[in-house]
Design a protein around this motif. Structure first.
Motif, PDB file in Angstrom:
ATOM      1  N   ALA A  35     -53.064  43.588  27.318  1.00 48.70           N
ATOM      2  CA  ALA A  35     -52.081  44.164  28.237  1.00 48.70           C
ATOM      3  C   ALA A  35     -51.412  45.391  27.619  1.00 48.70           C
ATOM      4  O   ALA A  35     -51.205  46.407  28.302  1.00 48.70           O
ATOM      5  CB  ALA A  35     -51.032  43.117  28.609  1.00 48.70           C
ATOM      6  N   PHE A  36     -51.068  45.320  26.349  1.00 53.22           N
ATOM      7  CA  PHE A  36     -50.456  46.451  25.649  1.00 53.22           C
ATOM      8  C   PHE A  36     -51.395  47.650  25.643  1.00 53.22           C
ATOM      9  O   PHE A  36     -51.014  48.757  26.001  1.00 53.22           O
ATOM     10  CB  PHE A  36     -50.093  46.034  24.220  1.00 53.22           C
ATOM     11  N   ALA A  38     -53.866  48.306  27.601  1.00 54.74           N
ATOM     12  CA  ALA A  38     -54.060  48.819  28.963  1.00 54.74           C
ATOM     13  C   ALA A  38     -52.855  49.627  29.437  1.00 54.74           C
ATOM     14  O   ALA A  38     -53.003  50.535  30.262  1.00 54.74           O
ATOM     15  CB  ALA A  38     -54.317  47.657  29.921  1.00 54.74           C
ATOM     16  N   ARG A  39     -51.666  49.315  28.932  1.00 56.61           N
ATOM     17  CA  ARG A  39     -50.438  49.974  29.382  1.00 56.61           C
ATOM     18  C   ARG A  39     -50.183  51.292  28.673  1.00 56.61           C
ATOM     19  O   ARG A  39     -49.362  52.088  29.115  1.00 56.61           O
ATOM     20  CB  ARG A  39     -49.275  49.018  29.151  1.00 56.61           C
ATOM     21  N   SER A  41     -50.298  54.996  27.806  1.00 57.16           N
ATOM     22  CA  SER A  41     -50.684  56.216  28.526  1.00 57.16           C
ATOM     23  C   SER A  41     -51.556  57.073  27.611  1.00 57.16           C
ATOM     24  O   SER A  41     -51.608  56.848  26.396  1.00 57.16           O
ATOM     25  CB  SER A  41     -49.427  56.997  28.914  1.00 57.16           C
ATOM     26  N   ASP A  44     -49.424  58.242  24.879  1.00 61.54           N
ATOM     27  CA  ASP A  44     -49.172  57.196  23.894  1.00 61.54           C
ATOM     28  C   ASP A  44     -50.363  57.045  22.956  1.00 61.54           C
ATOM     29  O   ASP A  44     -50.203  56.916  21.742  1.00 61.54           O
ATOM     30  CB  ASP A  44     -48.935  55.839  24.578  1.00 61.54           C
ATOM     31  N   VAL A  86     -44.559  43.214  27.665  1.00 54.50           N
ATOM     32  CA  VAL A  86     -45.517  44.306  27.427  1.00 54.50           C
ATOM     33  C   VAL A  86     -44.812  45.657  27.477  1.00 54.50           C
ATOM     34  O   VAL A  86     -45.001  46.501  26.591  1.00 54.50           O
ATOM     35  CB  VAL A  86     -46.693  44.247  28.420  1.00 54.50           C
ATOM     36  N   ASP A  87     -43.983  45.877  28.484  1.00 54.45           N
ATOM     37  CA  ASP A  87     -43.276  47.161  28.579  1.00 54.45           C
ATOM     38  C   ASP A  87     -42.341  47.362  27.389  1.00 54.45           C
ATOM     39  O   ASP A  87     -42.227  48.473  26.870  1.00 54.45           O
ATOM     40  CB  ASP A  87     -42.491  47.257  29.887  1.00 54.45           C
ATOM     41  N   VAL A  90     -44.463  48.455  24.438  1.00 57.59           N
ATOM     42  CA  VAL A  90     -44.858  49.868  24.565  1.00 57.59           C
ATOM     43  C   VAL A  90     -43.678  50.765  24.209  1.00 57.59           C
ATOM     44  O   VAL A  90     -43.814  51.710  23.421  1.00 57.59           O
ATOM     45  CB  VAL A  90     -45.390  50.180  25.980  1.00 57.59           C
ATOM     46  N   GLU A  91     -42.514  50.467  24.750  1.00 52.42           N
ATOM     47  CA  GLU A  91     -41.332  51.290  24.461  1.00 52.42           C
ATOM     48  C   GLU A  91     -40.936  51.176  22.995  1.00 52.42           C
ATOM     49  O   GLU A  91     -40.524  52.161  22.375  1.00 52.42           O
ATOM     50  CB  GLU A  91     -40.162  50.903  25.370  1.00 52.42           C
TER      51      GLU A  91
END
Length: 128
Positions: A35-36, A38-39, A41, A44, A86-87, A90-91
């Protein structure tokens, strides 16, 4: 004229061996890693890479991740949820990457990063 090459600066290691407390057949770290990844960008991906690892030694706090970069402190973080965080992960990787020395002030950390710190390790002498 070709695009300048970018170099990944931060690696997020995700333990894919830890098992879910309520179902030993489930490996939530693998789901978090997928999931990470895939998220992320395209922007990123220029600075962050996701890598599976077989064990981070924090089995009591799955999902566990480590964020590392040359010359920066390394964070080990636990208790990530493979869906809900997951968000935040990413952050967290973005803020870690943007930091000068890897130390992200507590007030600037996403919630899962703020609550999940297991340890942080200074950069080794080989990385200075």
């Amino acid at each position: 004229m070709s695009e300048p090459e970018t170099t990944v600066q931060t690696t997020v290691y995700v333990c894919t061996v830890c098992r879910a407390k309520d179902d030993p057949e489930v490996r939530p770290g693998q789901a978090l890693l997928e999931a990470f990844d895939a998220r992320l960008s395209p922007e990123d991906r220029a600075i962050v890479a996701a890598e599976p690892v077989e064990c981070l030694g924090v089995c009591s706090r799955p999902c566990t991740v480590a964020m590392a970069a040359r010359g920066k402190w390394t964070y080990v973080l636990g208790d990530f949820d493979s869906v809900d965080h997951v968000d935040d992960l990413v952050e967290s990787a973005r803020r870690y990457s943007a930091s000068e020395n890897g130390l992200v002030p507590k007030k600037d950390r996403p919630d899962a990063m703020r609550k999940g710190v297991v340890s942080r390790t200074p950069p080794g002498p080989f990385a200075r």
